[in-house]
Enzyme design. Structure first.
Site, PDB file in Angstrom:
ATOM      1  N   LEU A 187      -3.156  -3.198  -2.650  1.00  0.00           N
ATOM      2  CA  LEU A 187      -2.384  -4.468  -2.385  1.00  0.00           C
ATOM      3  C   LEU A 187      -0.804  -4.491  -2.629  1.00  0.00           C
ATOM      4  O   LEU A 187      -0.292  -4.135  -3.527  1.00  0.00           O
ATOM      5  CB  LEU A 187      -3.511  -5.287  -2.994  1.00  0.00           C
ATOM      6  CG  LEU A 187      -4.777  -5.100  -2.602  1.00  0.00           C
ATOM      7  CD1 LEU A 187      -5.493  -6.520  -3.560  1.00  0.00           C
ATOM      8  CD2 LEU A 187      -4.876  -6.406  -0.671  1.00  0.00           C
ATOM      9  N   ASP A 188      -0.347  -4.996  -1.479  1.00  0.00           N
ATOM     10  CA  ASP A 188       1.083  -5.187  -2.092  1.00  0.00           C
ATOM     11  C   ASP A 188       1.019  -6.361  -2.822  1.00  0.00           C
ATOM     12  O   ASP A 188       0.815  -7.303  -3.222  1.00  0.00           O
ATOM     13  CB  ASP A 188       1.748  -5.188  -0.254  1.00  0.00           C
ATOM     14  CG  ASP A 188       1.470  -6.694   0.615  1.00  0.00           C
ATOM     15  OD1 ASP A 188       1.386  -7.804  -0.017  1.00  0.00           O
ATOM     16  OD2 ASP A 188       1.382  -6.428   1.461  1.00  0.00           O
ATOM     17  N   TYR A 189       2.795  -6.538  -2.714  1.00  0.00           N
ATOM     18  CA  TYR A 189       3.202  -7.725  -4.279  1.00  0.00           C
ATOM     19  C   TYR A 189       2.636  -9.408  -3.558  1.00  0.00           C
ATOM     20  O   TYR A 189       2.843  -9.583  -4.666  1.00  0.00           O
ATOM     21  CB  TYR A 189       5.148  -7.221  -3.866  1.00  0.00           C
ATOM     22  CG  TYR A 189       5.234  -7.665  -4.935  1.00  0.00           C
ATOM     23  CD1 TYR A 189       5.581  -7.562  -6.231  1.00  0.00           C
ATOM     24  CD2 TYR A 189       6.322  -9.135  -4.762  1.00  0.00           C
ATOM     25  CE1 TYR A 189       5.823  -8.301  -7.269  1.00  0.00           C
ATOM     26  CE2 TYR A 189       7.120  -9.636  -5.270  1.00  0.00           C
ATOM     27  CZ  TYR A 189       6.830  -9.540  -6.951  1.00  0.00           C
ATOM     28  OH  TYR A 189       7.546 -10.099  -8.144  1.00  0.00           O
TER      29      TYR A 189
ATOM     30  N   SER B 234       0.132  -9.594  -1.978  1.00  0.00           N
ATOM     31  CA  SER B 234      -1.382  -9.588  -1.326  1.00  0.00           C
ATOM     32  C   SER B 234      -1.861  -9.739  -2.351  1.00  0.00           C
ATOM     33  O   SER B 234      -1.340  -9.218  -4.606  1.00  0.00           O
ATOM     34  CB  SER B 234      -1.888  -8.374  -1.132  1.00  0.00           C
ATOM     35  OG  SER B 234      -0.960  -8.902   0.606  1.00  0.00           O
TER      36      SER B 234
ATOM     37  N   ARG C 267      -0.867  -6.948   7.962  1.00  0.00           N
ATOM     38  CA  ARG C 267       0.414  -8.215   8.639  1.00  0.00           C
ATOM     39  C   ARG C 267       0.965  -7.666   9.274  1.00  0.00           C
ATOM     40  O   ARG C 267       1.865  -8.083  10.380  1.00  0.00           O
ATOM     41  CB  ARG C 267       1.303  -7.970   7.182  1.00  0.00           C
ATOM     42  CG  ARG C 267       0.990  -8.224   5.792  1.00  0.00           C
ATOM     43  CD  ARG C 267       1.478  -7.819   4.713  1.00  0.00           C
ATOM     44  NE  ARG C 267       1.107  -8.717   3.451  1.00  0.00           N
ATOM     45  CZ  ARG C 267       1.290  -9.768   3.228  1.00  0.00           C
ATOM     46  NH1 ARG C 267       2.111 -10.775   4.392  1.00  0.00           N
ATOM     47  NH2 ARG C 267       0.622 -10.046   2.229  1.00  0.00           N
TER      48      ARG C 267
END
Length: 276
Positions: free
Chosen positions: A123-125, A127, A223
């Protein structure tokens, strides 16, 4: 939720056949060392394969090879009881052991006993939500390369139009999908499969909220998808992965899989059901 009839709903595990395994992967799977720690041991000349010191990080081994760290034999344990935890990742953490920019990582928050656990995808920064981690490389690989359902709750900065819905229903091919991606991405074109299901919970000119179910986990897929329609994802939270849900798990906290979840995982892994 609106269901997409064009999508095959059967969740199947992709078979991963590997006669040879990278040495660092073998070590991390069958010891308490992470892959990065295993790489360091190899570079320092502390690892032997069949009596020979190995310093090449690209070395691969099979279950028949004799692997040692120092004088300790590292054997493949096919009956190893693995552990899987659920972590409710907050925004502002990187899913990595270390970050060159000095940002906080999930391992700064997790207990030290989980430092060698590997994450099932990322999960990105910006999220948040459900992140599965395990001490078994096989479990991580199987879950990552599966088409198990992933459920997300998303907030975007605009209207979800008919064209967005059609793309969710039928899929989308984008030649330049760099919008919504990291600036350093090397992935330009992207193919988006039809969503399994979606539920538009609110739809407005300024903000819209939608719950979606997908079966892939490509690099910043959601995204990129919404960015194609000039919609920025303001909030993204993963609620479920393969039938495992956050439920009431507080942000920043962990829990073990339940007995029922372990049972389902073993069925997925084609293993016999054993008591936890």
């Amino acid at each position: 939720m609106k269901e997409n009839k064009n999508q095959n709903y059967k969740n199947k595990k992709e078979e991963i056949v590997e006669e040879l395994t990278r040495l660092n992967k073998f070590l991390s799977h069958n010891s308490n060392y992470s892959r990065r720690e295993a790489d360091k041991l190899i570079e320092e000349g502390r690892v032997k394969v069949n009596g020979k010191v190995i310093t090449n990080l690209a070395t691969k081994v099979s279950s028949k090879d004799e692997v040692q760290i120092g004088k300790k034999n590292i054997k493949e344990d096919k009956n190893k009881m693995y552990t899987v935890i659920v972590y409710n990742k907050p925004k502002g953490e990187i899913v990595s052991k270390k970050d060159p920019q000095g940002r906080r990582t999930i391992y700064d928050s997790l207990e030290k006993k989980y430092k060698h656990f590997l994450s099932v995808g990322r999960l990105d920064y910006s999220s948040e939500g459900l992140l599965l981690l395990s001490d078994s490389v096989d479990v991580v690989n199987a879950l990552m390369h599966s088409n198990l359902e992933r459920v997300y709750k998303i907030k975007v900065n605009g209207l979800i139009t008919k064209s967005v819905e059609e793309a969710m229903q039928h899929g989308l091919e984008v030649e330049d999908a760099r919008s919504g991606a990291y600036k350093t991405t090397k992935i330009k074109s992207m193919s988006f499969a039809p969503f399994l299901a979606y539920d538009i919970q609110s739809n407005g000119e300024k903000f819209s909220k939608i719950k979606v179910v997908i079966s892939e986990g490509k690099n910043r897929e959601l995204r990129r998808f919404f960015a194609h329609f000039n919609l920025d994802v303001l909030d993204l939270k993963r609620l479920e992965y393969g039938g495992v849900s956050l439920n009431n798990l507080p942000t920043g906290k962990t829990r073990f899989l339940t007995k029922e979840e372990y049972k389902n995982l073993r069925i997925f892994m084609n293993e016999d059901d054993r008591s936890i």
